[in-house]
Scaffold this motif. Structure first.
Motif, PDB file in Angstrom:
ATOM      1  N   LYS A 187       2.472  -7.669  -7.364  1.00 40.65           N
ATOM      2  CA  LYS A 187       2.922  -8.831  -8.123  1.00 40.65           C
ATOM      3  C   LYS A 187       4.204  -8.541  -8.897  1.00 40.65           C
ATOM      4  O   LYS A 187       5.112  -9.375  -8.922  1.00 40.65           O
ATOM      5  CB  LYS A 187       1.819  -9.260  -9.095  1.00 40.65           C
ATOM      6  N   TYR A 188       4.286  -7.357  -9.534  1.00 37.36           N
ATOM      7  CA  TYR A 188       5.485  -7.050 -10.328  1.00 37.36           C
ATOM      8  C   TYR A 188       6.732  -7.043  -9.455  1.00 37.36           C
ATOM      9  O   TYR A 188       7.792  -7.516  -9.860  1.00 37.36           O
ATOM     10  CB  TYR A 188       5.333  -5.716 -11.064  1.00 37.36           C
ATOM     11  N   GLY A 189       6.604  -6.495  -8.222  1.00 36.92           N
ATOM     12  CA  GLY A 189       7.733  -6.533  -7.313  1.00 36.92           C
ATOM     13  C   GLY A 189       8.137  -7.969  -7.022  1.00 36.92           C
ATOM     14  O   GLY A 189       9.321  -8.316  -7.051  1.00 36.92           O
ATOM     15  N   LEU A 190       7.126  -8.793  -6.772  1.00 38.64           N
ATOM     16  CA  LEU A 190       7.411 -10.173  -6.379  1.00 38.64           C
ATOM     17  C   LEU A 190       8.091 -10.974  -7.481  1.00 38.64           C
ATOM     18  O   LEU A 190       9.010 -11.751  -7.214  1.00 38.64           O
ATOM     19  CB  LEU A 190       6.107 -10.874  -5.967  1.00 38.64           C
ATOM     20  N   ILE A 191       7.618 -10.814  -8.734  1.00 38.24           N
ATOM     21  CA  ILE A 191       8.148 -11.708  -9.773  1.00 38.24           C
ATOM     22  C   ILE A 191       9.509 -11.296 -10.314  1.00 38.24           C
ATOM     23  O   ILE A 191      10.289 -12.143 -10.699  1.00 38.24           O
ATOM     24  CB  ILE A 191       7.156 -11.927 -10.948  1.00 38.24           C
ATOM     25  N   ASN A 192       9.803  -9.983 -10.351  1.00 41.63           N
ATOM     26  CA  ASN A 192      11.154  -9.664 -10.830  1.00 41.63           C
ATOM     27  C   ASN A 192      11.705  -8.302 -10.434  1.00 41.63           C
ATOM     28  O   ASN A 192      12.572  -7.787 -11.138  1.00 41.63           O
ATOM     29  CB  ASN A 192      11.260  -9.870 -12.358  1.00 41.63           C
ATOM     30  N   ASP A 193      11.261  -7.734  -9.323  1.00 40.03           N
ATOM     31  CA  ASP A 193      11.787  -6.416  -8.968  1.00 40.03           C
ATOM     32  C   ASP A 193      11.816  -6.227  -7.453  1.00 40.03           C
ATOM     33  O   ASP A 193      10.967  -5.544  -6.870  1.00 40.03           O
ATOM     34  CB  ASP A 193      10.921  -5.343  -9.642  1.00 40.03           C
ATOM     35  N   PRO A 194      12.832  -6.794  -6.787  1.00 40.17           N
ATOM     36  CA  PRO A 194      12.880  -6.720  -5.323  1.00 40.17           C
ATOM     37  C   PRO A 194      12.990  -5.288  -4.806  1.00 40.17           C
ATOM     38  O   PRO A 194      12.430  -4.959  -3.751  1.00 40.17           O
ATOM     39  CB  PRO A 194      14.131  -7.542  -4.966  1.00 40.17           C
ATOM     40  N   GLY A 195      13.671  -4.419  -5.566  1.00 37.80           N
ATOM     41  CA  GLY A 195      13.804  -3.027  -5.142  1.00 37.80           C
ATOM     42  C   GLY A 195      12.444  -2.336  -5.104  1.00 37.80           C
ATOM     43  O   GLY A 195      12.126  -1.558  -4.189  1.00 37.80           O
ATOM     44  N   PHE A 196      11.631  -2.619  -6.110  1.00 40.51           N
ATOM     45  CA  PHE A 196      10.290  -2.036  -6.181  1.00 40.51           C
ATOM     46  C   PHE A 196       9.434  -2.547  -5.020  1.00 40.51           C
ATOM     47  O   PHE A 196       8.686  -1.795  -4.390  1.00 40.51           O
ATOM     48  CB  PHE A 196       9.662  -2.390  -7.532  1.00 40.51           C
ATOM     49  N   PHE A 197       9.567  -3.827  -4.705  1.00 44.56           N
ATOM     50  CA  PHE A 197       8.798  -4.389  -3.598  1.00 44.56           C
ATOM     51  C   PHE A 197       9.149  -3.661  -2.292  1.00 44.56           C
ATOM     52  O   PHE A 197       8.266  -3.267  -1.522  1.00 44.56           O
ATOM     53  CB  PHE A 197       9.066  -5.894  -3.465  1.00 44.56           C
ATOM     54  N   ALA A 198      10.432  -3.440  -2.086  1.00 46.50           N
ATOM     55  CA  ALA A 198      10.870  -2.745  -0.868  1.00 46.50           C
ATOM     56  C   ALA A 198      10.350  -1.307  -0.851  1.00 46.50           C
ATOM     57  O   ALA A 198       9.932  -0.789   0.189  1.00 46.50           O
ATOM     58  CB  ALA A 198      12.401  -2.758  -0.785  1.00 46.50           C
ATOM     59  N   TRP A 199      10.338  -0.681  -2.029  1.00 49.69           N
ATOM     60  CA  TRP A 199       9.815   0.689  -2.122  1.00 49.69           C
ATOM     61  C   TRP A 199       8.328   0.718  -1.754  1.00 49.69           C
ATOM     62  O   TRP A 199       7.852   1.621  -1.062  1.00 49.69           O
ATOM     63  CB  TRP A 199      10.042   1.219  -3.547  1.00 49.69           C
ATOM     64  N   LEU A 200       7.601  -0.297  -2.216  1.00 48.53           N
ATOM     65  CA  LEU A 200       6.171  -0.373  -1.885  1.00 48.53           C
ATOM     66  C   LEU A 200       5.983  -0.518  -0.368  1.00 48.53           C
ATOM     67  O   LEU A 200       5.101   0.118   0.215  1.00 48.53           O
ATOM     68  CB  LEU A 200       5.513  -1.565  -2.597  1.00 48.53           C
ATOM     69  N   GLU A 201       6.821  -1.321   0.264  1.00 42.43           N
ATOM     70  CA  GLU A 201       6.730  -1.478   1.723  1.00 42.43           C
ATOM     71  C   GLU A 201       6.927  -0.130   2.420  1.00 42.43           C
ATOM     72  O   GLU A 201       6.217   0.202   3.371  1.00 42.43           O
ATOM     73  CB  GLU A 201       7.800  -2.471   2.215  1.00 42.43           C
ATOM     74  N   ASP A 202       7.871   0.642   1.886  1.00 42.79           N
ATOM     75  CA  ASP A 202       8.214   1.911   2.528  1.00 42.79           C
ATOM     76  C   ASP A 202       7.220   3.040   2.245  1.00 42.79           C
ATOM     77  O   ASP A 202       7.157   4.008   2.981  1.00 42.79           O
ATOM     78  CB  ASP A 202       9.604   2.378   2.060  1.00 42.79           C
ATOM     79  N   HIS A 203       6.494   2.944   1.125  1.00 42.15           N
ATOM     80  CA  HIS A 203       5.638   4.065   0.714  1.00 42.15           C
ATOM     81  C   HIS A 203       4.158   3.712   0.627  1.00 42.15           C
ATOM     82  O   HIS A 203       3.391   4.382  -0.060  1.00 42.15           O
ATOM     83  CB  HIS A 203       6.108   4.615  -0.642  1.00 42.15           C
ATOM     84  N   LEU A 204       3.778   2.670   1.335  1.00 46.11           N
ATOM     85  CA  LEU A 204       2.383   2.231   1.221  1.00 46.11           C
ATOM     86  C   LEU A 204       1.397   3.316   1.655  1.00 46.11           C
ATOM     87  O   LEU A 204       0.333   3.469   1.041  1.00 46.11           O
ATOM     88  CB  LEU A 204       2.164   0.941   2.038  1.00 46.11           C
ATOM     89  N   ASP A 205       1.761   4.101   2.691  1.00 46.62           N
ATOM     90  CA  ASP A 205       0.837   5.144   3.146  1.00 46.62           C
ATOM     91  C   ASP A 205       0.558   6.170   2.047  1.00 46.62           C
ATOM     92  O   ASP A 205      -0.587   6.547   1.811  1.00 46.62           O
ATOM     93  CB  ASP A 205       1.403   5.855   4.387  1.00 46.62           C
ATOM     94  N   ALA A 206       1.620   6.633   1.393  1.00 48.76           N
ATOM     95  CA  ALA A 206       1.451   7.625   0.317  1.00 48.76           C
ATOM     96  C   ALA A 206       0.625   7.040  -0.825  1.00 48.76           C
ATOM     97  O   ALA A 206      -0.213   7.728  -1.422  1.00 48.76           O
ATOM     98  CB  ALA A 206       2.814   8.078  -0.196  1.00 48.76           C
ATOM     99  N   ILE A 207       0.838   5.763  -1.093  1.00 53.02           N
ATOM    100  CA  ILE A 207       0.081   5.123  -2.175  1.00 53.02           C
ATOM    101  C   ILE A 207      -1.400   5.057  -1.813  1.00 53.02           C
ATOM    102  O   ILE A 207      -2.264   5.437  -2.603  1.00 53.02           O
ATOM    103  CB  ILE A 207       0.624   3.693  -2.444  1.00 53.02           C
ATOM    104  N   LEU A 208      -1.666   4.612  -0.585  1.00 53.66           N
ATOM    105  CA  LEU A 208      -3.075   4.479  -0.181  1.00 53.66           C
ATOM    106  C   LEU A 208      -3.749   5.846  -0.062  1.00 53.66           C
ATOM    107  O   LEU A 208      -4.959   5.963  -0.230  1.00 53.66           O
ATOM    108  CB  LEU A 208      -3.183   3.705   1.141  1.00 53.66           C
ATOM    109  N   ALA A 209      -2.960   6.895   0.170  1.00 52.77           N
ATOM    110  CA  ALA A 209      -3.506   8.259   0.203  1.00 52.77           C
ATOM    111  C   ALA A 209      -3.634   8.820  -1.215  1.00 52.77           C
ATOM    112  O   ALA A 209      -4.060   9.962  -1.406  1.00 52.77           O
ATOM    113  CB  ALA A 209      -2.610   9.158   1.040  1.00 52.77           C
ATOM    114  N   GLU A 210      -3.249   7.997  -2.201  1.00 50.90           N
ATOM    115  CA  GLU A 210      -3.322   8.367  -3.619  1.00 50.90           C
ATOM    116  C   GLU A 210      -2.552   9.648  -3.931  1.00 50.90           C
ATOM    117  O   GLU A 210      -3.013  10.512  -4.681  1.00 50.90           O
ATOM    118  CB  GLU A 210      -4.782   8.427  -4.091  1.00 50.90           C
ATOM    119  N   ASP A 211      -1.398   9.753  -3.347  1.00 49.84           N
ATOM    120  CA  ASP A 211      -0.471  10.845  -3.668  1.00 49.84           C
ATOM    121  C   ASP A 211      -0.051  10.713  -5.147  1.00 49.84           C
ATOM    122  O   ASP A 211       0.355   9.640  -5.595  1.00 49.84           O
ATOM    123  CB  ASP A 211       0.755  10.717  -2.752  1.00 49.84           C
ATOM    124  N   SER A 212      -0.142  11.818  -5.892  1.00 52.84           N
ATOM    125  CA  SER A 212       0.104  11.776  -7.345  1.00 52.84           C
ATOM    126  C   SER A 212       1.472  11.202  -7.692  1.00 52.84           C
ATOM    127  O   SER A 212       1.607  10.382  -8.601  1.00 52.84           O
ATOM    128  CB  SER A 212       0.022  13.180  -7.956  1.00 52.84           C
TER     129      SER A 212
END
Lengths: 360, 360
Positions: A187-212
């Protein structure tokens, strides 16, 4: 380790984020008041993390009181507030004591409210142990309890002295709750941070693997994004409403399906998909961006469709939602990924079309 | 009609004082929020003044909810807060509603606290109907309730939008309560306003006859004096302690005699006599000024001597008083009429001498 400062003048405070920082006394000591320390936690979290926190706070060499309440929304009650205050009074805690809230959203809300009203306010530290609490309750100063006649109807705006978010505590979080927390991150990416949204798209695997490192990044950026909005609207005058992106539909889904069917973040995920669709129908958002939003939410393992019910069922709950002003349902819509607007001017026919398109 | 502004930055507010202003809608309308109005009062005050307030607020043409609680300290409880909030929720009051607290100290404390925590804070107007509430609770933003383990242990600092003090409501105040309120009025002269103290000496007859102009003057000057102290120390850091002049002895007298034997102001009156005596014994205050203090308190019809008990009885309560810091009993003493100091450095022998000198 990333840390950030929530800028609120005299009430500014740091959010410290990192792996293992629950064991680092230097993260805590500078924020303690001169007197005793109370730790508030619940019966699920306390066995996991209270021993570590107790050991860390022992470096402060001050009297320590531990208060454990039952887990769950039921603890956000007047009776529980009176009982917790009673334990603090019985232990002789004065106005110079500090309250540490160790747990998820319920503990943060309850602990913050107790801190706000105990002897007219004592300092408190927030030590969130769920992703949702880290990225949502850490910023904004909303504390409170429920009234039998309404959720979160009693409370105070009260800022912590510091938030200490140890990403290691997410190890014990059930997968479904973790993904639910991710909905607010997206949500934060969507409402005011397009760069963060793109970063989430690129790093979703690491996030879901709960990389610190990935976790620390999403918590940092979510809090920074929320802090930016809150700093401009501390007492919820207007702008802050964009934080409710996905929530107009989401609350209706939670209510229409009976609370507890969906986790809050799951309902918000569906709501974000719907709000993107509605934005596209009103020619605000391009179809390609709507597709990116849908794909990321789906890839995060979050639901994208609500149960099939007559659209009127959902609409009814949207109309009584507290954000409805003057009979009009207020929506947060997107002009693009990272740019949101608040509007009450939405044809109901379009809302029905969106609802019908995203029911399974 | 005198009016004054309490200067607290964004939280500044006016105190309006006058005869008959309960009937003047223009005193109220500018301070109301956009939504409905709740009036909180008690079963003694409501029959006397609620009809007038209702009629005045009718000019606002907004939904009006009346909430009446039993009079007395017992209403400063969690259960009552939950019940009052429940009545407001049941009436559908939103964040844009205004709470009007019509009554004495208990109603002001309870109403202010409810306003502070209802939906995380709604505007409130204070309409005090006792002299003590007008000169004490009108300034300082202290709101709160009792916990079974301690008085005023739960609360918030929360400022009203406005205080509207109609001196005509004092007509119904029992004489003993009126004189008890006068004790706090005299206190303001003693701690930082020698000119006001002299004015009180000169106009005591008019005050005791409850002349409207004299009442408006003492309420105005008391609030102005308190506001000056509070503006310099809103959250009770240090200076504000001078407002406790007479209270170290006073609280011990209330506690040692069992609460309810003396009205608060009566115990404070004896305490002020004692604190003046102690100041003189420590060579801070001249004997002639001590005599003026004694004479005014006595002429106001207030008690000047405590019941005869072993001095140790009183000392014991003074030691556990919350103002005791690090085992030392803190005193507010006078260098002269209008100049007070805060000290923990007082020989216990002198305190005993004072106690023995002012027991009957």
């Amino acid at each position: 380790m990333p840390s950030l400062q929530v800028q609120l003048g005299a009430r500014s405070y740091p959010i410290q984020i990192g792996s293992g920082i629950l064991h680092d006394a230097q993260r805590f000591l500078p924020h303690l008041s001169a007197g005793a320390i109370a730790i508030l936690s619940d019966d699920l979290v306390a066995p996991l993390y209270l021993p570590a926190l107790r050991e860390t706070l022992a470096h402060a060499q001050r009297p320590l009181v531990e208060i454990i309440v039952p887990h769950g929304e039921g603890s956000k009650s007047f009776a529980r507030v009176e009982e917790v205050c009673g334990q603090m009074l019985a232990a002789g805690l004065g106005r110079d004591s500090t309250l540490c809230a160790l747990g998820g959203g319920v503990i943060g809300d309850l602990g913050g409210f107790v801190a706000a009203i105990y002897q007219r306010g004592i300092p408190f530290l927030q030590i969130p142990t769920t992703l949702l609490a880290m990225v949502d309750s850490s910023v904004g100063g909303k504390t409170g309890i429920n009234h039998p006649l309404g959720k979160n109807m009693i409370g105070a705006f009260y800022q912590p002295r510091a938030v200490i978010a140890d990403v290691d505590t997410l190890d014990s979080l059930p997968e479904r709750e973790f993904r639910s927390g991710l909905a607010e991150v997206i949500k934060y990416g969507l409402i005011n941070d397009p760069g963060f949204f793109a970063w989430l798209e690129d790093h979703l695997d690491a996030i879901l693997a709960e990389d610190s490192d990935a976790l620390a990044r999403i918590i940092h950026d979510s809090c920074a994004d929320k802090a930016e909005v809150v700093a401009r609207d501390e007492l919820e005058g207007g702008l802050r409403a964009i934080l409710n992106y996905g929530h107009t539909f989401g609350h209706a889904i939670e209510a229409a399906t009976g609370y507890g069917t969906y986790l809050h973040g799951e309902a918000v995920a569906i709501g974000m998909v719907m709000a993107a669709d509605l934005s596209r129908r009103l020619d605000l958002l391009r179809e390609s961006e709507q597709a990116r939003i849908f794909r990321l939410i789906q890839a995060a393992g979050l639901p994208t469709h609500a149960p099939r019910l007559p659209a009127e069922e959902y609409l009814r709950f949207m109309r009584i939602d507290k954000k409805a002003a003057g009979g009009q349902i207020r929506f947060i819509l997107l002009r693009s990924i990272g740019e949101s607007i608040i509007t009450g001017d939405v044809p109901e026919a379009a809302v029905r079309q969106t609802l019908n398109a995203f029911m399974e």
